[in-house]
Motif scaffolding. Structure first.
Motif, PDB file in Angstrom:
ATOM      1  N   GLY A   1       0.806  -1.226   0.000  1.00  0.00           N
ATOM      2  CA  GLY A   1       0.000   0.000   0.000  1.00  0.00           C
ATOM      3  C   GLY A   1       0.832   1.265   0.000  1.00  0.00           C
ATOM      4  O   GLY A   1       0.302   2.357   0.207  1.00  0.00           O
ATOM      5  N   TYR A   2       2.156   1.133  -0.210  1.00  0.00           N
ATOM      6  CA  TYR A   2       3.007   2.328  -0.289  1.00  0.00           C
ATOM      7  C   TYR A   2       2.974   2.903  -1.707  1.00  0.00           C
ATOM      8  O   TYR A   2       2.916   2.153  -2.685  1.00  0.00           O
ATOM      9  N   ILE A   3       3.046   4.220  -1.780  1.00  0.00           N
ATOM     10  CA  ILE A   3       3.082   4.879  -3.077  1.00  0.00           C
ATOM     11  C   ILE A   3       4.455   4.647  -3.718  1.00  0.00           C
ATOM     12  O   ILE A   3       5.489   4.746  -3.050  1.00  0.00           O
ATOM     13  N   VAL A   4       4.440   4.335  -5.015  1.00  0.00           N
ATOM     14  CA  VAL A   4       5.669   4.090  -5.792  1.00  0.00           C
ATOM     15  C   VAL A   4       5.814   5.170  -6.861  1.00  0.00           C
ATOM     16  O   VAL A   4       4.871   5.400  -7.627  1.00  0.00           O
TER      17      VAL A   4
ATOM     18  N   LEU B   1       7.680   8.366  -1.126  1.00  0.00           N
ATOM     19  CA  LEU B   1       8.737   8.889  -0.252  1.00  0.00           C
ATOM     20  C   LEU B   1       8.880   8.029   1.006  1.00  0.00           C
ATOM     21  O   LEU B   1       9.540   8.412   1.965  1.00  0.00           O
ATOM     22  N   GLY B   2       8.223   6.861   0.996  1.00  0.00           N
ATOM     23  CA  GLY B   2       8.260   5.997   2.184  1.00  0.00           C
ATOM     24  C   GLY B   2       7.102   6.325   3.110  1.00  0.00           C
ATOM     25  O   GLY B   2       6.071   6.824   2.673  1.00  0.00           O
ATOM     26  N   ASP B   3       7.297   6.063   4.391  1.00  0.00           N
ATOM     27  CA  ASP B   3       6.254   6.346   5.385  1.00  0.00           C
ATOM     28  C   ASP B   3       6.396   7.796   5.847  1.00  0.00           C
ATOM     29  O   ASP B   3       7.355   8.157   6.528  1.00  0.00           O
ATOM     30  N   ALA B   4       5.441   8.622   5.463  1.00  0.00           N
ATOM     31  CA  ALA B   4       5.545  10.054   5.735  1.00  0.00           C
ATOM     32  C   ALA B   4       5.585  10.338   7.238  1.00  0.00           C
ATOM     33  O   ALA B   4       6.362  11.178   7.697  1.00  0.00           O
ATOM     34  N   GLY B   5       4.765   9.624   8.008  1.00  0.00           N
ATOM     35  CA  GLY B   5       4.734   9.838   9.464  1.00  0.00           C
ATOM     36  C   GLY B   5       6.072   9.494  10.094  1.00  0.00           C
ATOM     37  O   GLY B   5       6.628  10.270  10.872  1.00  0.00           O
TER      38      GLY B   5
HETATM   39  N1  URA Z   1       1.316   6.375   3.773  1.00  0.00           N
HETATM   40  C1  URA Z   1       2.628   6.699   3.744  1.00  0.00           C
HETATM   41  O1  URA Z   1       3.145   7.268   4.689  1.00  0.00           O
HETATM   42  N2  URA Z   1       3.347   6.403   2.654  1.00  0.00           N
HETATM   43  C2  URA Z   1       2.815   5.780   1.577  1.00  0.00           C
HETATM   44  O2  URA Z   1       3.516   5.543   0.598  1.00  0.00           O
HETATM   45  C3  URA Z   1       1.448   5.437   1.621  1.00  0.00           C
HETATM   46  C4  URA Z   1       0.719   5.751   2.732  1.00  0.00           C
END
Ligand code: URA
Length: 209
Positions: free
Chosen positions: A192-195, A198-202
């Motif tokens: 479910g990560y965007i390709v 930028l990874g996990d934004a949080g």
């Molecule tokens: N949330 C994130 O932090 N990164 C993603 O790529 C997708 C969902």
């Protein structure tokens, strides 16, 4: 259907490249997200209505324009949305800030609302829902539904990076909501990560893993 605005301003694109870079550390990542949020707010507010007032300069009286219309409410989706709030507040300092918290039910995978606090004058405000990542669109759709359930009528969605699936889902479920992003990426991976994303934004904003 709501409009999709992709901000291609060179400063936004330049900074986004360093936000994407895995070698960018927490401090710089946070600063860059803050700067891009401010630049995006500049673009999002481009069509704000104006009214004329009379101003007395040291030289003479004149008519001059100030922003009129609805007051703004920002609603970051916890937790990553918080990283973009200060940047927007730099340009819209009088905005009130609500919060919406969602988690994903492990069985149904549906987003469940666990926290919601909005300004009291919900029906009067123009809301900007903020989430850096528009991936599947599940959280954004749930947040928009939650706001509408409380009476919000004018809502925009602001994200840093988006996937086509998320855009489509929001446009399907909330056709009245305009979407503002800095990039539309290729898609999503199996997690479910965007390709390329930028990874996990949080995690990148708060230095957690
Ligand atoms: N949330 C994130 O932090 N990164 C993603 O790529 C997708 C969902």
């Amino acid at each position: 259907m709501g409009n999709l605005y992709v901000f291609d301003h060179p400063l936004i694109q330049h900074k986004l490249s360093y936000i994407r870079d895995k070698n960018t550390g927490t401090k710089e990542f946070r600063e860059l997200v803050d700067e891009v949020a401010m630049l995006m707010a500049y673009e999002i507010t481009r069509n704000m209505p104006l009214e004329e007032i009379e101003v007395e300069t040291p030289v003479t009286k004149c008519k001059s324009k100030v922003i009129s219309g609805k007051k703004v409410g920002l609603v970051p989706i916890l937790r990553a949305g918080i990283g973009m709030v200060d940047g927007v507040l730099k340009l819209i300092p009088a905005a009130k800030v609500g919060h919406v918290g969602l988690y994903r039910d492990p069985d149904t995978l549906q987003p469940i609302e666990y926290y919601l606090k909005l300004p009291s004058d919900v029906t009067e405000r123009e809301f900007i829902v903020i989430d850096p990542m528009l991936a599947t669109g599940g959280s954004a759709v749930a947040a928009l539904t939650a706001l509408k359930k409380r009476g919000a009528r004018h809502i925009k969605l602001m994200c840093l990076v988006s996937a086509p699936q998320g855009i489509e889902k929001v446009q399907e479920e909330h056709p009245d909501v305009d979407i503002y992003v800095a990039a539309v990426d290729e898609g999503l991976n199996d997690h479910g990560y965007i390709v390329p994303g930028l990874g996990d934004a949080g995690d990148r904003l708060f230095g957690t893993k």
